[in-house]
Motif scaffolding. Structure first.
Motif, short mmCIF file in Angstrom:
data_model
loop_
_atom_site.label_atom_id
_atom_site.label_comp_id
_atom_site.label_asym_id
_atom_site.label_seq_id
_atom_site.Cartn_x
_atom_site.Cartn_y
_atom_site.Cartn_z
N ILE A 27 0.83 -1.20 0.00
CA ILE A 27 0.00 0.00 0.00
C ILE A 27 0.87 1.25 0.00
O ILE A 27 1.85 1.33 0.74
N GLU A 29 0.43 5.13 1.02
CA GLU A 29 -0.52 5.85 1.86
C GLU A 29 0.01 7.25 2.17
O GLU A 29 1.21 7.45 2.29
N ALA A 33 -4.02 9.18 10.03
CA ALA A 33 -4.93 8.06 10.24
C ALA A 33 -6.30 8.47 10.76
O ALA A 33 -7.28 7.77 10.53
N ALA A 37 -11.17 8.71 5.21
CA ALA A 37 -10.39 7.85 4.32
C ALA A 37 -10.90 7.89 2.88
O ALA A 37 -12.10 7.92 2.63
N VAL A 39 -9.92 5.58 -0.56
CA VAL A 39 -9.17 4.43 -1.07
C VAL A 39 -9.21 4.48 -2.58
O VAL A 39 -10.29 4.48 -3.18
N LEU A 55 -2.60 10.81 -4.16
CA LEU A 55 -2.49 10.50 -2.74
C LEU A 55 -1.98 11.72 -1.98
O LEU A 55 -2.52 12.08 -0.93
N ARG A 64 -7.12 10.97 4.52
CA ARG A 64 -6.20 9.85 4.61
C ARG A 64 -6.35 9.11 3.28
O ARG A 64 -7.41 8.54 3.00
N ILE A 66 -5.29 6.20 0.60
CA ILE A 66 -4.73 4.85 0.59
C ILE A 66 -4.79 4.31 -0.82
O ILE A 66 -5.86 4.28 -1.44
N PRO A 68 -3.90 0.88 -2.46
CA PRO A 68 -3.42 -0.50 -2.39
C PRO A 68 -3.05 -1.04 -3.77
O PRO A 68 -3.64 -0.64 -4.78
N PHE A 93 -7.37 -1.59 8.86
CA PHE A 93 -6.95 -0.21 9.11
C PHE A 93 -7.85 0.49 10.14
O PHE A 93 -7.63 1.64 10.48
#
Length: 189
Positions: A27, A29, A33, A37, A39, A55, A64, A66, A68, A93
């Motif tokens: 990942i 990132e 945190a 989020a 993704v 990102l 945040r 992410i 992947p 997560f």
């Protein structure tokens, strides 16, 4: 294992390896945190790092972010299997809800998460691929909800802009993506 770090200031990218149910996720990132989020699921061929510019832009905008490395395609890697695996990654997560961004062949995975796990999806952004469920899914959906299109959480379609996500036109795409993510994230709190 200590995550790898690349970048500068608040826009640092962190390389993380996470094992979930025997599957190893690599990942990229960025962001804190405790932030909402987002993704970003790439298409084929691609890597989470393909979204490096986005990102960083999303992290700078307070998210945040992410990215992947998505599992392979074909065989055991159906949209449903990968979608369920992506939800288990959110669990690992500690993320209850996220805006999902699907580019190219990553789009069916994200809309499958939205269909199967709608409470986990704060918003859905599809890049370069319009929503088009498989015929069996369309028939099942019509039987449950009527003849209209599926009622997904907030949905935005950027069209061809997704193809620029892997090019060096980062500033233009970053601004467009941050605006869309902000719009879908606030449409259905």
């Amino acid at each position: 294992m200590e995550p790898g770090r690349h970048g500068y200031g608040a826009r640092v990218l962190i390389d993380v390896v996470v094992e979930v149910d025997g599957f190893t996720w690599n990942i990229a990132e960025a962001g804190e945190a405790d932030r909402p989020a987002v993704v970003l699921c790439h298409g084929f061929p691609g890597l989470g790092y393909s979204f490096r510019h986005q990102l960083r832009a999303l992290a700078a905008a307070g998210y945040r972010a992410i990215g992947p490395d998505m599992p392979g395609y074909g065989g055991e890697y159906t949209d449903t299997a990968v979608a369920d695996r992506l939800v288990r990654l959110l669990d690992a997560f500690g993320i209850d809800r996220a805006v999902l961004v699907g580019h190219d062949s990553g789009a069916p995975t994200t809309w499958t998460v939205a269909r199967r796990h709608r409470r986990r999806v704060a918003g859905l952004v599809l890049l370069a691929v319009p929503y088009a469920p498989r015929p069996a899914a369309r028939a099942t959906h019509r039987a449950v909800r009527g003849d209209g299109p599926p009622a997904l959480p907030a949905h935005a379609l950027l069209g061809a802009a997704g193809h620029f996500a892997q090019m060096e036109r980062a500033r233009e795409v970053d601004e467009l993506l941050v605006n869309f993510v902000s719009e879908v994230a606030t449409a259905h709190p």
